[in-house]
Design a protein around this motif. Structure first.
Motif, mmCIF file in Angstrom:
data_model
loop_
_atom_site.group_PDB
_atom_site.id
_atom_site.type_symbol
_atom_site.label_atom_id
_atom_site.label_comp_id
_atom_site.label_asym_id
_atom_site.label_seq_id
_atom_site.Cartn_x
_atom_site.Cartn_y
_atom_site.Cartn_z
ATOM 1 N N PHE A 519 40.300 39.130 22.252
ATOM 2 C CA PHE A 519 40.595 40.222 21.324
ATOM 3 C C PHE A 519 40.933 41.483 22.118
ATOM 4 O O PHE A 519 41.937 42.155 21.866
ATOM 5 C CB PHE A 519 39.377 40.429 20.429
ATOM 6 C CG PHE A 519 39.477 41.546 19.427
ATOM 7 C CD1 PHE A 519 40.695 42.052 18.996
ATOM 8 C CD2 PHE A 519 38.313 42.083 18.883
ATOM 9 C CE1 PHE A 519 40.755 43.078 18.051
ATOM 10 C CE2 PHE A 519 38.361 43.098 17.947
ATOM 11 C CZ PHE A 519 39.579 43.607 17.522
ATOM 12 N N ALA A 520 40.093 41.792 23.124
ATOM 13 C CA ALA A 520 40.337 42.965 23.969
ATOM 14 C C ALA A 520 41.670 42.841 24.705
ATOM 15 O O ALA A 520 42.411 43.824 24.857
ATOM 16 C CB ALA A 520 39.194 43.143 24.960
ATOM 17 N N SER A 521 41.983 41.632 25.172
ATOM 18 C CA SER A 521 43.235 41.413 25.903
ATOM 19 C C SER A 521 44.445 41.588 24.992
ATOM 20 O O SER A 521 45.490 42.101 25.416
ATOM 21 C CB SER A 521 43.233 40.014 26.528
ATOM 22 O OG SER A 521 42.122 39.861 27.392
ATOM 23 N N ALA A 522 44.325 41.159 23.733
ATOM 24 C CA ALA A 522 45.413 41.355 22.765
ATOM 25 C C ALA A 522 45.542 42.832 22.393
ATOM 26 O O ALA A 522 46.654 43.350 22.252
ATOM 27 C CB ALA A 522 45.155 40.513 21.522
ATOM 28 N N TRP A 523 44.424 43.502 22.246
ATOM 29 C CA TRP A 523 44.425 44.934 21.920
ATOM 30 C C TRP A 523 45.034 45.732 23.082
ATOM 31 O O TRP A 523 45.809 46.666 22.883
ATOM 32 C CB TRP A 523 43.002 45.386 21.649
ATOM 33 C CG TRP A 523 42.862 46.780 21.095
ATOM 34 C CD1 TRP A 523 42.431 47.884 21.759
ATOM 35 C CD2 TRP A 523 43.130 47.200 19.748
ATOM 36 N NE1 TRP A 523 42.414 48.978 20.922
ATOM 37 C CE2 TRP A 523 42.834 48.579 19.677
ATOM 38 C CE3 TRP A 523 43.589 46.542 18.611
ATOM 39 C CZ2 TRP A 523 42.988 49.321 18.498
ATOM 40 C CZ3 TRP A 523 43.735 47.278 17.427
ATOM 41 C CH2 TRP A 523 43.442 48.645 17.389
ATOM 42 N N GLY A 524 44.678 45.328 24.306
ATOM 43 C CA GLY A 524 45.221 45.995 25.479
ATOM 44 C C GLY A 524 46.719 45.807 25.625
ATOM 45 O O GLY A 524 47.406 46.636 26.236
ATOM 46 N N ALA A 525 47.245 44.704 25.077
ATOM 47 C CA ALA A 525 48.683 44.426 25.170
ATOM 48 C C ALA A 525 49.477 45.053 24.034
ATOM 49 O O ALA A 525 50.714 45.090 24.095
ATOM 50 C CB ALA A 525 48.916 42.915 25.174
ATOM 51 N N VAL A 536 46.485 38.309 29.634
ATOM 52 C CA VAL A 536 46.295 36.880 29.366
ATOM 53 C C VAL A 536 45.167 36.763 28.346
ATOM 54 O O VAL A 536 44.015 37.059 28.638
ATOM 55 C CB VAL A 536 45.965 36.086 30.639
ATOM 56 C CG1 VAL A 536 45.697 34.619 30.293
ATOM 57 C CG2 VAL A 536 47.102 36.191 31.648
ATOM 58 N N MET A 537 45.531 36.361 27.158
ATOM 59 C CA MET A 537 44.599 36.272 26.029
ATOM 60 C C MET A 537 44.186 34.819 25.827
ATOM 61 O O MET A 537 45.026 33.932 25.738
ATOM 62 C CB MET A 537 45.292 36.811 24.776
ATOM 63 C CG MET A 537 44.587 36.536 23.458
ATOM 64 S SD MET A 537 45.710 36.940 22.089
ATOM 65 C CE MET A 537 44.736 36.422 20.662
ATOM 66 N N PHE A 538 42.875 34.589 25.729
ATOM 67 C CA PHE A 538 42.380 33.227 25.538
ATOM 68 C C PHE A 538 41.485 33.170 24.313
ATOM 69 O O PHE A 538 40.580 34.001 24.150
ATOM 70 C CB PHE A 538 41.614 32.776 26.784
ATOM 71 C CG PHE A 538 41.186 31.332 26.756
ATOM 72 C CD1 PHE A 538 42.062 30.327 26.368
ATOM 73 C CD2 PHE A 538 39.903 30.971 27.137
ATOM 74 C CE1 PHE A 538 41.674 28.999 26.351
ATOM 75 C CE2 PHE A 538 39.503 29.645 27.125
ATOM 76 C CZ PHE A 538 40.380 28.650 26.730
ATOM 77 N N VAL A 539 41.734 32.185 23.454
ATOM 78 C CA VAL A 539 40.988 31.958 22.203
ATOM 79 C C VAL A 539 40.601 33.286 21.555
ATOM 80 O O VAL A 539 39.466 33.500 21.130
ATOM 81 C CB VAL A 539 39.748 31.060 22.421
ATOM 82 C CG1 VAL A 539 40.175 29.667 22.811
ATOM 83 C CG2 VAL A 539 38.786 31.605 23.490
ATOM 84 N N GLY A 540 41.555 34.200 21.478
ATOM 85 C CA GLY A 540 41.282 35.563 21.047
ATOM 86 C C GLY A 540 41.667 35.844 19.609
ATOM 87 O O GLY A 540 42.309 35.045 18.924
#
Length: 672
Positions: A519-525, A536-540
């Protein structure tokens, strides 16, 4: 040359070995680890389970191999059950004479209970049942066996399935587990059910009086009820409920004192506590219970009764762990193992014995077995002697300040060839949960290949943002009702701090993580795209509205994360979702997900992928892993993930590429 550095509570030790080699990605995913360590009742033996991953490109796909190793008082190892034998749930018998385990031997229809003599001898069948035997307990007098089972298979259902009748009724067609009891003195008698069919049994243990059982049950077998609605009961062998122990929210393990008066339990402090990390003791004589460490600014991970009035407990505080002994009479604790020894993950002792065994890891090695005796800590196992030849990067705890003044911690790993004053590409690895935290130990995983990345010139940072565990209940609640708010601003503030101290290259910062870290990785992108050059987002999570409707932990999400429902504030939930900010995205993002994930449905990754691909403003790729759920468990999928992670980061942080790399990996070249 040996260097030392102190940062806060953590002592980091790293060595420069001119003959050392780099750690490969295959090394990362095939590292062995100790999964459990048990002390025998007489204190003479330690039984450990060692996990050995399969060899990529050589072994067929499957889960890791397991090996049972017995260590005597002199430290000598004997391997009892090798990787060729599938077994589980190993435990010592009451008199330390036998090791018990469950297995499905040749000719068995179901998983049964077996044992073997500790001092040599063949495997012996103990009890077979019309149904798989799960967790079990043997009374201290050796006369009774209690176990969990869901009973025999439904033959009609199997026959109908072969004819094509495979309809699944969602969250209604459930399988329930019950507790059964049988006398080991007379195995001619059938096992009888102790619990009712109306509840799902999760664990079982004997009361010291050998006549009652401590059982944890939940209303259904749904994972959400396991998390949020389970309860411990004291039940007679005849099925009569003698006592129920009041609790709220999440539950951990529980165990009676040797005399049976007290019940110690790791549980949530209240219903909205994100984790089971508080130690409560129930006095069955006075019919009262209390939090025996009310001011502890950490998280209790494990405990063991040493006497009728003394508990040895293991806690995680900040980025370290500690072991202390608590006297109930005065509620006073004394330290047995200070912070900085290792990051201990489990503890096992026996009543009347001063010694105990632990599992723990350090920055230089994954989980191993340890023994504490006469005030000394001894490491019992060395599962990866080859690690002595690997160059270890500098790793230490770092403290920084969020924009609102809150003091935060994280673990920083420097590039192996670090030069002060030089800036490096930075990978920020965000933990999931968020009721979790990073400790200053072995951080190498397929999703964070620390030693490999550091050898390639990367700095890495593992932030414990607000809402993490390890700093008390109040701190762990700071992120509630604020999805992607201050908790993710903490991550940006960590990045700024690492740039300000001259370690990170501001234009070459990547973000990655799984689950809530995804979730954080998607928000950061998306919403914070200006801060990150790769993700790199995993099971997010990408859509908090649809996430609630597709997860198997909706009750837990409401109680300990959102503290509201989507229909309470539709727009807020949408605005706190990465898809809402997809048009802003300028951060190349690699999205990966297990196809069988029930926690965060793969549709979360599909939604973000489709939004970003349609906008066409940024490189995006979606990779799905068949047969994997909320995290990759098999070594081939783990290696594939690591390779894609590093290729993506290399492309956009180091090479400054404008196009995404090839989707193909050179797996076929490695086949033999």
């Amino acid at each position: 040359m040996l260097l030392r550095a102190v940062s806060g509570m953590a002592l980091a030790v790293w060595a420069v070995n001119l003959d050392a080699r780099e750690m490969s990605l295959i090394d990362t995913v095939t590292t062995k680890a100790i999964r459990s360590a048990q002390l025998s009742p007489d204190g003479q033996f330690t039984a450990v389970i060692r996990s050995t991953p399969r060899t990529p490109y050589e072994d067929d796909d499957g889960s890791s191999y397991r090996e049972l190793v017995l260590i005597n008082a002199e430290g000598e190892e004997t391997s009892y059950l090798s990787k060729d034998k599938k077994f589980s749930r190993v435990s010592f018998g009451p008199q330390s004479e036998y090791l018990y385990f469950t297995a499905k031997e040749e000719g068995d229809e179901y998983q049964e209970l077996y044992r073997m003599p500790v001092r040599g001898g063949g495997v012996q069948s103990v009890f077979e049942f019309e149904g798989n035997i799960g967790s079990y307990a043997i009374s201290e007098d050796g006369q009774h066996l209690a176990f969990l089972s869901s009973g025999k298979d439904d033959v009609d259902k199997t026959k109908l399935s072969k004819k094509g009748f495979k309809a699944e009724v969602y969250e209604e067609d459930l399988t329930y587990t019950q507790v059964y009891h049988v006398s080991l003195e007379d195995l001619s008698k059938e096992a009888t059910a102790v619990t009712s069919e109306g509840r799902h049994a999760l664990s079982v243990d004997f009361h010291p009086n050998n006549e009652q059982l401590l059982v944890r049950t939940a209303p259904t077998s749904l994972i959400d009820d396991n998390y949020m609605s389970s309860q411990y009961h004291l039940i007679g062998l005849d099925g009569e409920v003698v006592n129920s122990f009041e609790s709220e929210g999440k539950l951990g393990r529980a165990e009676f004192s040797p005399d049976g008066r007290y019940l110690a339990m790791i549980r949530a402090a209240d219903y909205n506590d994100p984790s089971a990390g508080t130690l409560f003791v129930y006095d069955t004589r006075e019919q009262e219970h209390r939090n025996v460490l009310p001011d502890y600014k950490g998280s209790i991970k494990d405990f063991s009764w040493r006497t009728d009035e003394e508990i040895v407990w293991l806690g995680h505080r900040g980025t370290e762990s500690e072991v202390q002994a608590l006297t109930l009479k005065f509620l006073e604790s004394r330290s047995l193992l200070e912070t900085g020894e290792a990051i201990f993950t489990s503890l096992d002792g026996e009543a009347g014995k001063s010694e105990f065994v632990l599992t723990g890891h350090r920055p230089s090695h994954p989980n191993e077995a340890f023994k504490y005796s006469n005030g000394r800590l001894e490491r019992l196992t060395d599962s990866n002697p080859w690690l002595a030849d690997v160059e270890m990067p500098r790793q230490e705890t770092m403290t920084y300040e969020a924009r609102d003044g809150l003091k935060l911690e994280g673990i920083v790993v420097y590039p192996t060839d670090y030069e002060e004053g030089k800036r490096y590409p930075l990978m920020m690895v965000i933990h999931g949960g968020p009721e979790s935290h990073y400790s200053n130990g072995w951080l190498d995983r397929y999703g964070s290949p620390v030693k490999h990345a550091a050898a390639k010139g990367y700095a890495l940072f593992f932030p414990n943002y607000r809402g993490s565990t390890g700093r008390g209940v109040e701190f762990s609640k700071l992120g509630q009702n604020d999805y992607a708010g201050k908790e993710f601003d903490d991550i940006v503030d960590a990045k700024k701090h690492l740039v300000d101290i001259g370690l990170a290259d501001e234009s070459s910062v990547g973000i990655t993580g799984g689950s809530y870290g995804g979730f954080a990785s998607a928000w950061g992108a998306t919403a914070q795209t200006e801060h990150f050059a790769a993700s790199v987002m995993f099971v997010g999570i990408s859509n908090n509205l649809s996430k609630f409707g597709t997860t198997d932990i909706a009750k837990e999400m409401h109680a300990v994360h959102a503290r509201s429902y989507p229909w309470d504030k539709w727009e807020w939930y949408l605005e706190r979702s990465p898809i809402f900010h997809a048009e802003k995205a300028r951060t190349p993002i690699l999205i990966m997900h297990g196809k069988e994930d029930t926690r965060v449905h793969p549709s979360q990754s599909m939604e973000l992928y489709r939004y970003l691909k349609t906008h066409g403003n940024v490189p995006v790729r979606l990779v799905l892993y068949p047969g994997e759920g909320h995290g990759n468990r098999k070594v081939a999928a783990q290696l594939d993930y690591s390779m894609r992670l590093m290729r993506w980061m290399d492309s956009f942080l180091v090479e400054k590429a404008e196009e995404k790399p090839s989707f193909e990996l050179p797996h076929a070249e490695q086949l033999k």
